[in-house]
Design an enzyme around this catalytic site. Sequence first.
Site, mmCIF file in Angstrom:
data_model
loop_
_atom_site.group_PDB
_atom_site.id
_atom_site.type_symbol
_atom_site.label_atom_id
_atom_site.label_comp_id
_atom_site.label_asym_id
_atom_site.label_seq_id
_atom_site.Cartn_x
_atom_site.Cartn_y
_atom_site.Cartn_z
ATOM 1 N N HIS A 255 65.186 1.064 34.295
ATOM 2 C CA HIS A 255 64.548 2.429 34.021
ATOM 3 C C HIS A 255 64.408 3.230 35.247
ATOM 4 O O HIS A 255 64.877 4.407 35.477
ATOM 5 C CB HIS A 255 63.337 2.401 32.953
ATOM 6 N N ARG B 55 69.158 -14.331 10.609
ATOM 7 C CA ARG B 55 69.282 -15.621 10.091
ATOM 8 C C ARG B 55 68.583 -16.087 8.900
ATOM 9 O O ARG B 55 68.768 -16.695 7.990
ATOM 10 C CB ARG B 55 68.724 -16.654 11.446
ATOM 11 N N ASP C 81 61.509 -5.674 34.301
ATOM 12 C CA ASP C 81 61.334 -4.804 32.815
ATOM 13 C C ASP C 81 61.491 -3.291 33.042
ATOM 14 O O ASP C 81 61.936 -2.836 32.096
ATOM 15 C CB ASP C 81 59.738 -5.322 32.477
ATOM 16 N N LYS D 20 51.895 7.329 31.392
ATOM 17 C CA LYS D 20 52.920 8.338 31.844
ATOM 18 C C LYS D 20 53.911 7.974 32.546
ATOM 19 O O LYS D 20 54.199 6.854 33.227
ATOM 20 C CB LYS D 20 51.887 9.088 32.817
ATOM 21 N N LEU E 98 56.399 24.636 33.200
ATOM 22 C CA LEU E 98 57.464 24.763 32.132
ATOM 23 C C LEU E 98 56.892 23.570 31.262
ATOM 24 O O LEU E 98 57.394 22.468 31.525
ATOM 25 C CB LEU E 98 58.637 24.651 32.615
ATOM 26 N N LYS F 129 66.278 10.064 27.428
ATOM 27 C CA LYS F 129 65.052 10.837 27.304
ATOM 28 C C LYS F 129 65.551 12.135 27.700
ATOM 29 O O LYS F 129 66.432 12.416 28.859
ATOM 30 C CB LYS F 129 63.889 10.185 28.239
HETATM 31 C C1 BG6 Z 1 60.760 -1.060 27.639
HETATM 32 C C2 BG6 Z 1 60.131 -2.283 28.320
HETATM 33 O O1 BG6 Z 1 62.206 -1.407 28.486
HETATM 34 O O2 BG6 Z 1 60.276 0.058 28.048
HETATM 35 C C3 BG6 Z 1 58.548 -2.415 27.835
HETATM 36 O O3 BG6 Z 1 60.513 -3.604 28.099
HETATM 37 C C4 BG6 Z 1 58.196 -0.938 27.968
HETATM 38 O O4 BG6 Z 1 58.153 -3.222 28.480
HETATM 39 C C5 BG6 Z 1 59.009 0.164 27.357
HETATM 40 O O5 BG6 Z 1 56.929 -0.923 27.092
HETATM 41 C C6 BG6 Z 1 58.724 1.626 27.802
HETATM 42 O O6 BG6 Z 1 59.393 2.560 26.897
HETATM 43 P P1 BG6 Z 1 58.635 4.186 26.908
HETATM 44 O O7 BG6 Z 1 60.107 4.748 26.327
HETATM 45 O O8 BG6 Z 1 57.794 3.807 25.900
HETATM 46 O O9 BG6 Z 1 58.612 4.438 28.282
#
Ligand code: BG6
Length: 484
Positions: A250, A47, A245, A342, A399, A192
């Site tokens: 993830h 925007r 989140d 981690k 490893l 990853k």
């Molecule tokens: C994001 C989250 O999806 O992943 C964040 O919204 C988080 O809160 C991030 O910090 C972590 O990603 P990575 O790749 O640093 O583990």
Amino acid sequence: PEQGCLSIVVLGASGDLAKKKTFPALFNLYRQGFLQPSEVHIFGYARTKISDDDLRDRIRRHLVHGKEASSSHSEDVEKFLQLIKYVSGSYDDEGGFRLLDKEISEHEVAKNSQEGSSRRLFYLALPPSVYPSVCKMIRYHCMNRSDLGGWTRVVVEKPFGKDLSSAEELSLQLGELFNEKQIYRIDHYLGKELVQNLLVLRFANRLFLPLWNRDNIDNIQIVFREDFGTEGRGGYFDEYGIIRDIIQNHLLQVLCLVAMEKPVSLKPEYIRDEKVKVLKSVLPVEDDEVVLGQYEGYRDDPTVADNSNTPTFATVILRIHNERWEGVPFILKAGKALNSRKAEVRVQFKDVPGDIFKSKKLGRNELVIRLQPSEAMYTKLTVKKPGLEMSTIQSEMDLSYGMRYQGVTIPEAYERLILDTIRGDQQHFVRRDELKVAWEIFTPLLHRIDDGKLKPLPYKPGSRGPVEADELLAKAGYVQTHGY
Ligand code: BG6
């Protein structure tokens, strides 16, 4: 490889995600020769009324890192920035998108004098609230119209809704505009290196194949820790919390790859079919298998509600009701403002039956897959303590990627996933039905938290999180290793 002109449009070009992740990933692809100036053009859309050069200045800062500032690097940065053009417009304004389409088409005409087909990739680095309107605009005004082939693809990222019904609503809206082959739902954990290695580890190694089940594995942990808090994202975070989140997306994606059955082949649809199957076998989460936490000081952020009930830490045990996993707890744990940064998977094996070495007290075999930092896989083993005595100690077969693959640069997740999008490979993207089951698993629990029926326990920033989480871990059967 597909030929023809490629237009990459980053919507939300001046936002954080675009500057920190999308453009740097595009730059890395450019540096490695995947984006050829003879066929690629990048458009930023947002925007703010700024010039091409203003946008380039904003991006440049994120491409030049201290140690890399060699002259060839800076030259590449400048050449890359020249590929970027800026178009300003709002997210629901036909005028802006017509202008964008005109710019893309002009570029296509200029570059495609002979080959023909045109490829259009739209990357939505935007909050999901504007996905429906932006997708509508793309669908009605910016689709690839080349007679000679090509495609239009749209990349979106979480949060896809807040619970099952809002996610379904969003899926429905996008599904009316694009088919599943055109929608790329990013979960960057799938990009990853060590996440991508999970299927190889499991299905290409005879060593693990027969052990990967309830007969041999006692418990599995999938852990994410960060040593910083919400840092300027308090407003967003407070609405979503750690489960939405990190865990529902993830960590659950990692769980799928750890727990799914072997796919028929590596075809993306076969892999995603197996992921959906295992998710469907996850039982509803029980309240006594959940520990929530909120770090002290979290509510000091002015964008966070004073009485916020949002967890910044959670340990949740998932149970998979199938032949392979019944009785094996999958412990998903994630927290902000903890003592370290981690992400790892810990597969803990059962005790040796009829142990003649009395080594049980030392701990169990454990396979640790460290996703970050310093990618590694190591196995905790009991070995004879070197020396004259017959005694045992815990040691490791290690490893570490940094040591073993010296000089190999591990690509950034976003880099890989954008390349997959260009190539049309959806293996590492979340399918609509997969997303739905992921929400089904967590929605009842999330509603209980939203309603204040479950409350987070306070914990000190920089700590391990609430001690109750460690107690839950022990109750689930996890045995801490000692003595090495
Ligand atoms: C994001 C989250 O999806 O992943 C964040 O919204 C988080 O809160 C991030 O910090 C972590 O990603 P990575 O790749 O640093 O583990």
